[in-house]
Design an enzyme around this catalytic site. Structure first.
Site, PDB file in Angstrom:
ATOM      1  N   ASN A  10       5.419  -5.032  -4.427  1.00  0.00           N
ATOM      2  CA  ASN A  10       4.451  -5.658  -3.414  1.00  0.00           C
ATOM      3  C   ASN A  10       3.362  -4.544  -3.145  1.00  0.00           C
ATOM      4  O   ASN A  10       3.717  -3.733  -2.475  1.00  0.00           O
ATOM      5  CB  ASN A  10       5.170  -5.895  -2.218  1.00  0.00           C
ATOM      6  N   LYS A  12       1.056  -4.650  -1.243  1.00  0.00           N
ATOM      7  CA  LYS A  12       0.343  -4.517   0.037  1.00  0.00           C
ATOM      8  C   LYS A  12      -0.949  -4.649   0.105  1.00  0.00           C
ATOM      9  O   LYS A  12      -1.882  -5.140  -0.729  1.00  0.00           O
ATOM     10  CB  LYS A  12       0.944  -3.529   1.078  1.00  0.00           C
ATOM     11  N   HIS A  93       7.188 -11.744   4.792  1.00  0.00           N
ATOM     12  CA  HIS A  93       7.466 -10.329   4.759  1.00  0.00           C
ATOM     13  C   HIS A  93       7.668  -9.886   6.459  1.00  0.00           C
ATOM     14  O   HIS A  93       6.749 -10.448   7.229  1.00  0.00           O
ATOM     15  CB  HIS A  93       6.251  -9.820   4.082  1.00  0.00           C
ATOM     16  N   GLU A  95       6.174  -7.357   7.777  1.00  0.00           N
ATOM     17  CA  GLU A  95       5.036  -6.856   8.304  1.00  0.00           C
ATOM     18  C   GLU A  95       4.001  -7.882   9.010  1.00  0.00           C
ATOM     19  O   GLU A  95       3.292  -7.719   9.723  1.00  0.00           O
ATOM     20  CB  GLU A  95       4.223  -6.101   7.105  1.00  0.00           C
ATOM     21  N   GLU A 164      15.288  -7.073   3.367  1.00  0.00           N
ATOM     22  CA  GLU A 164      14.424  -6.045   3.561  1.00  0.00           C
ATOM     23  C   GLU A 164      14.801  -5.539   4.910  1.00  0.00           C
ATOM     24  O   GLU A 164      13.970  -6.054   5.994  1.00  0.00           O
ATOM     25  CB  GLU A 164      13.116  -6.542   3.492  1.00  0.00           C
ATOM     26  N   GLY A 170       9.350   1.703   3.832  1.00  0.00           N
ATOM     27  CA  GLY A 170       8.441   2.677   3.753  1.00  0.00           C
ATOM     28  C   GLY A 170       8.941   3.984   4.232  1.00  0.00           C
ATOM     29  O   GLY A 170       8.125   4.869   4.860  1.00  0.00           O
ATOM     30  N   SER A 209      12.539   0.969   0.682  1.00  0.00           N
ATOM     31  CA  SER A 209      12.584   2.324   0.024  1.00  0.00           C
ATOM     32  C   SER A 209      13.234   2.406  -1.179  1.00  0.00           C
ATOM     33  O   SER A 209      13.998   3.203  -1.560  1.00  0.00           O
ATOM     34  CB  SER A 209      13.124   3.390   0.930  1.00  0.00           C
TER      35      SER A 209
HETATM   36  P1  PGA Z   1       8.763   0.002   0.493  1.00  0.00           P
HETATM   37  O1  PGA Z   1       8.476  -1.469   1.006  1.00  0.00           O
HETATM   38  O2  PGA Z   1       9.416  -0.142  -0.777  1.00  0.00           O
HETATM   39  O3  PGA Z   1       7.390   0.790   0.534  1.00  0.00           O
HETATM   40  O4  PGA Z   1       9.979   0.539   1.325  1.00  0.00           O
HETATM   41  C1  PGA Z   1       9.123  -2.613   0.601  1.00  0.00           C
HETATM   42  C2  PGA Z   1       8.422  -3.702   1.129  1.00  0.00           C
HETATM   43  O5  PGA Z   1       8.046  -3.796   2.156  1.00  0.00           O
HETATM   44  O6  PGA Z   1       8.532  -5.010   0.443  1.00  0.00           O
END
Ligand code: PGA
Length: 252
Positions: A10, A12, A93, A95, A164, A170, A209
């Site tokens: 992903n 982003k 997601h 976010e 997640e 992150g 992560s």
């Molecule tokens: P990350 O993000 O691997 O940077 O922790 C995962 C995600 O948001 O899909």
């Protein structure tokens, strides 16, 4: 791993034409890795170019709108990303749920539209740190998933669920293997209650992560069928070790 693992990146809000080479690099390197289904979910602006640069490779969108069309300035629909060449999309997601206030009902509508359009769909769920600390993470995620899942009359073969935990995205933090296993088992229970035998084809991915250094341990956890990878999907040198770890787990 019981199912052929699925590793999806992903990107982003990262990536312009200058980074197309990273996609072709992954596409070429994964051509011979039959054990793993690999995808990159790129910004909508890159979908067409990415598909043209890497024909045959699975390119996805990161979101679609919850209505099929209409006066929604700046949004893209399931049919639009499909028309651009995407073969899958992420929905729900955290976010978008957290920062843009997207609801379970909207996520469910998005999943329905994506599946209707024939897009593979990765539906994300996950708890905040506050919820985890109350000890209610399993119930919270179970309910969130139940409310976000579309009704299906036939097997939802295009669906994957990504667990997640928001606090792991992150941050470099990853839940314990036991916590991931327990959550994936709860998710599997909800899927079986909702879809019966149709649930068997649905993969449950872990996200948050995931890196080359922890991927093998994560893929060894019971009930983990792959990964949704954010930061470590941007550069092939970070992403490919995760794909290789999935291939090794698939052979075990
Ligand atoms: P990350 O993000 O691997 O940077 O922790 C995962 C995600 O948001 O899909």
């Amino acid at each position: 791993m019981a199912k052929r693992p699925f590793v999806a990146g992903n990107w982003k809000m990262h990536g312009t034409r200058a980074e197309l080479g990273n996609i072709t690099h992954v596409s070429i390197e994964t051509e011979t890795i039959d054990e793993v289904l690999v995808a990159l979910c790129v910004p909508a602006t890159l979908i067409t170019r990415a598909v043209a640069a890497s024909p045959g490779f699975l390119i996805g969108a990161q979101d679609i709108h919850h209505e099929p069309k209409g006066a929604f300035t700046g949004s893209v629909s399931a049919q639009m990303v499909k028309d651009a060449g995407a073969k899958l999309t992420i929905v729900g997601h955290s976010e978008r749920r957290e920062l843009l206030g997207e609801t379970n009902a909207q996520v469910r509508a998005k999943a329905e539209l994506a599946i209707d359009a024939g897009l593979k769909t990765i539906l994300c769920v996950g708890e905040s740190l506050a919820v985890r600390e109350t000890g209610q993470a399993l119930n919270f995620v179970g309910d969130q998933l139940d409310a976000s899942l579309p009704d299906m009359v036939t097997a939802p073969i295009h669906l994957s669920i990504a667990y997640e935990p928001i606090w792991a995205i992150g941050t470099g933090k990853v839940p314990s293997a036991g916590d991931i296993e327990a959550m994936h088992a709860r998710i599997r229970e909800v899927l079986e209650r909702r879809y019966g035998e149709g649930a068997a084809s649905i993969r449950i991915l872990y996200g948050g992560s995931v890196k080359g250094s922890n991927a093998a341990d994560i893929f060894a956890i019971d009930g983990v069928d792959g990964a949704l990878v954010g930061g470590a999907s941007l550069a092939p040198d970070d992403f490919m070790p995760i794909v290789h770890a999935a291939a090794a787990a698939a052979k075990d």
